[in-house]
Design a protein around this motif. Sequence first.
Motif, PDB file in Angstrom:
ATOM      1  N   GLU A  44      15.982  73.166  79.545  1.00 33.48           N
ATOM      2  CA  GLU A  44      17.302  73.782  79.431  1.00 33.48           C
ATOM      3  C   GLU A  44      17.332  74.872  78.362  1.00 33.48           C
ATOM      4  O   GLU A  44      17.897  75.953  78.568  1.00 33.48           O
ATOM      5  CB  GLU A  44      18.340  72.700  79.110  1.00 33.48           C
ATOM      6  CG  GLU A  44      18.591  71.705  80.235  1.00 33.48           C
ATOM      7  CD  GLU A  44      17.526  70.617  80.344  1.00 33.48           C
ATOM      8  OE1 GLU A  44      17.614  69.803  81.269  1.00 33.48           O
ATOM      9  OE2 GLU A  44      16.596  70.571  79.496  1.00 33.48           O
ATOM     10  N   VAL A  45      16.701  74.606  77.218  1.00 31.33           N
ATOM     11  CA  VAL A  45      16.684  75.588  76.146  1.00 31.33           C
ATOM     12  C   VAL A  45      15.937  76.845  76.574  1.00 31.33           C
ATOM     13  O   VAL A  45      16.411  77.977  76.374  1.00 31.33           O
ATOM     14  CB  VAL A  45      16.066  74.982  74.866  1.00 31.33           C
ATOM     15  CG1 VAL A  45      15.708  76.078  73.869  1.00 31.33           C
ATOM     16  CG2 VAL A  45      17.031  73.981  74.233  1.00 31.33           C
ATOM     17  N   SER A  54      17.370  69.883  70.064  1.00 31.04           N
ATOM     18  CA  SER A  54      17.478  71.267  70.530  1.00 31.04           C
ATOM     19  C   SER A  54      18.340  72.126  69.619  1.00 31.04           C
ATOM     20  O   SER A  54      18.331  73.352  69.742  1.00 31.04           O
ATOM     21  CB  SER A  54      18.059  71.290  71.946  1.00 31.04           C
ATOM     22  OG  SER A  54      17.176  70.673  72.862  1.00 31.04           O
ATOM     23  N   ASP A  55      19.076  71.502  68.714  1.00 28.05           N
ATOM     24  CA  ASP A  55      19.963  72.235  67.803  1.00 28.05           C
ATOM     25  C   ASP A  55      19.541  71.987  66.357  1.00 28.05           C
ATOM     26  O   ASP A  55      20.220  71.286  65.609  1.00 28.05           O
ATOM     27  CB  ASP A  55      21.410  71.781  68.026  1.00 28.05           C
ATOM     28  CG  ASP A  55      22.408  72.509  67.133  1.00 28.05           C
ATOM     29  OD1 ASP A  55      22.063  73.600  66.629  1.00 28.05           O
ATOM     30  OD2 ASP A  55      23.526  71.984  66.944  1.00 28.05           O
ATOM     31  N   ALA A 113      24.312  81.564  75.709  1.00 34.77           N
ATOM     32  CA  ALA A 113      25.113  80.521  76.352  1.00 34.77           C
ATOM     33  C   ALA A 113      24.721  79.135  75.854  1.00 34.77           C
ATOM     34  O   ALA A 113      24.849  78.158  76.577  1.00 34.77           O
ATOM     35  CB  ALA A 113      24.930  80.600  77.864  1.00 34.77           C
ATOM     36  N   PHE A 114      24.275  79.037  74.600  1.00 36.18           N
ATOM     37  CA  PHE A 114      23.807  77.764  74.081  1.00 36.18           C
ATOM     38  C   PHE A 114      24.952  76.836  73.721  1.00 36.18           C
ATOM     39  O   PHE A 114      24.746  75.628  73.594  1.00 36.18           O
ATOM     40  CB  PHE A 114      22.925  77.996  72.852  1.00 36.18           C
ATOM     41  CG  PHE A 114      21.614  78.671  73.174  1.00 36.18           C
ATOM     42  CD1 PHE A 114      20.512  77.924  73.557  1.00 36.18           C
ATOM     43  CD2 PHE A 114      21.502  80.050  73.142  1.00 36.18           C
ATOM     44  CE1 PHE A 114      19.314  78.535  73.889  1.00 36.18           C
ATOM     45  CE2 PHE A 114      20.309  80.671  73.446  1.00 36.18           C
ATOM     46  CZ  PHE A 114      19.212  79.919  73.827  1.00 36.18           C
ATOM     47  N   ARG A 115      26.136  77.370  73.528  1.00 39.78           N
ATOM     48  CA  ARG A 115      27.266  76.520  73.122  1.00 39.78           C
ATOM     49  C   ARG A 115      28.419  76.695  74.103  1.00 39.78           C
ATOM     50  O   ARG A 115      28.546  77.743  74.713  1.00 39.78           O
ATOM     51  CB  ARG A 115      27.732  76.889  71.702  1.00 39.78           C
ATOM     52  CG  ARG A 115      26.661  76.673  70.654  1.00 39.78           C
ATOM     53  CD  ARG A 115      27.186  76.987  69.255  1.00 39.78           C
ATOM     54  NE  ARG A 115      26.137  76.917  68.238  1.00 39.78           N
ATOM     55  CZ  ARG A 115      25.714  75.797  67.688  1.00 39.78           C
ATOM     56  NH1 ARG A 115      26.243  74.643  68.031  1.00 39.78           N
ATOM     57  NH2 ARG A 115      24.764  75.808  66.775  1.00 39.78           N
ATOM     58  N   ALA A 143      19.297  65.916  65.860  1.00 41.04           N
ATOM     59  CA  ALA A 143      19.140  67.375  65.902  1.00 41.04           C
ATOM     60  C   ALA A 143      17.799  67.707  66.538  1.00 41.04           C
ATOM     61  O   ALA A 143      16.805  67.859  65.847  1.00 41.04           O
ATOM     62  CB  ALA A 143      19.241  67.977  64.499  1.00 41.04           C
ATOM     63  N   SER A 182      21.741  72.045  63.088  1.00 38.99           N
ATOM     64  CA  SER A 182      22.637  70.964  62.670  1.00 38.99           C
ATOM     65  C   SER A 182      21.912  69.885  61.872  1.00 38.99           C
ATOM     66  O   SER A 182      22.442  68.792  61.690  1.00 38.99           O
ATOM     67  CB  SER A 182      23.303  70.335  63.900  1.00 38.99           C
ATOM     68  OG  SER A 182      22.338  69.691  64.717  1.00 38.99           O
ATOM     69  N   GLN A 211      19.675  84.525  78.338  1.00 40.40           N
ATOM     70  CA  GLN A 211      20.209  85.461  77.352  1.00 40.40           C
ATOM     71  C   GLN A 211      19.493  86.802  77.433  1.00 40.40           C
ATOM     72  O   GLN A 211      20.118  87.860  77.313  1.00 40.40           O
ATOM     73  CB  GLN A 211      20.073  84.870  75.949  1.00 40.40           C
ATOM     74  CG  GLN A 211      20.623  85.788  74.855  1.00 40.40           C
ATOM     75  CD  GLN A 211      20.584  85.149  73.487  1.00 40.40           C
ATOM     76  OE1 GLN A 211      20.342  83.948  73.354  1.00 40.40           O
ATOM     77  NE2 GLN A 211      20.811  85.935  72.447  1.00 40.40           N
TER      78      GLN A 211
END
Length: 417
Positions: free
Chosen positions: A400-401, A167-168, A415-417, A165, A171, A408
């Motif tokens: 990327e993030v 960039s996310d 558009a993260f997912r 986990a 999770s 956004q």
Amino acid sequence: MSSTLDRPTASAATTTPEVAAQAAKPPAEPRPHLLGLEGLLSDAEREVSRTVAAFVDAEVRPHVAEWFENAHFPREIMPRLGELGLLGMHLSEQGCPGRSAVEYGLAALELEAGDSGLRTAVSVQGSLAMSAIAKHGSAEQKAQWLPGMAAGRIIGCFGLTEPTAGSDPGSMKTHARRDGAGERADWVLTGAKRWIGLASIADVAVIWAATDEGVRGFLVPTDTPGFTATPIPAKLSMRASVQCDLAFDEVRLPADALLPGARGLSGPFSCLNEARYGISWGVLGAARDSYLEALRYSLERQQFGRPLAGYQLTQKKLADMAVGIEKGWLLALHLGRLKDAGSLAPHQISVGKLDNTRTAIEICREARTVLGGNGITLDHAALRHANNLESVRTYEGTDEVHTLVIGQRITGIPAFR
């Protein structure tokens, strides 16, 4: 005090008389501030730059190549940073220096001119660990930890990223559960974190964990049974720094280990934004140091009977580097002024972190080409800076993030997912 912005000079013994004469009588402020940008700073802001630059010159530059080669971070430097007021310098809680955002940014730039690992240590301590306590801690937690951390006597770390986990963070697998009933029940922490700066030398860790109440933050003394910090070996970047794997094996914490003011991911994100802002400034220090080194070298290095600096291709490289630093500096200063005015938005921080970091990497790599084969050794700093910036480019949000944060903002569509 001397400054790392002191003009490089050419050696009369290794340059043509024309070039030597030009070097002996340079323009008023040719490098890197082609535009006279220092005039945009107050006297207090310029003094911060001079003071930190002098510290880096005296106590970092003579040793940093050896630290990098030996993968060593000098823990003993932290109290010195505290004496200079650089730890939590933008915080005002519990006797912290309470300096402006611009002053903090200028300090970050001068520190990273020494090495990204040094600026990272200040960021982990101040922008992450101390910021979490100042923003989200109780009065008792602030009084217990912040004075010692500001002085560099107590070292902190900040555990959010996990092996699966990055960039996310939503999770995350690390979990904390209550053991007993009521608000005074203990917490039991299990899980793992990765790439945690300063952790193996830290005294206290700010750990973010999933709970039945959402993501919460905890203050974990690192001598707590079940807490393990293991330095990550064989790094090709940030070698004069400490990053660790953390493991939590049923780590039992009292109820008052919980940071009461943080619920959800907005808690750690508010601290990450502090660190990202500092990066927008810091990377320019690595870029400037590489540029100035390339400039000095090109004035002294003779090829085909004249200095490298006398060739058009070299001058194009130097001009591109100088312009890139100027633009990045203006962007960072604008963000700092917005932050001091209380109006800096997260997407604006993303612009600074994204663009200044990738610009800095390009400058360091280009500076290495001016240095030729000599540039791959630790006798020169450009490749060390470039390697470090690969880590800086990745942490506190990847390219990327930050691109998607900006996207956004532009489109209104996540558009993260």
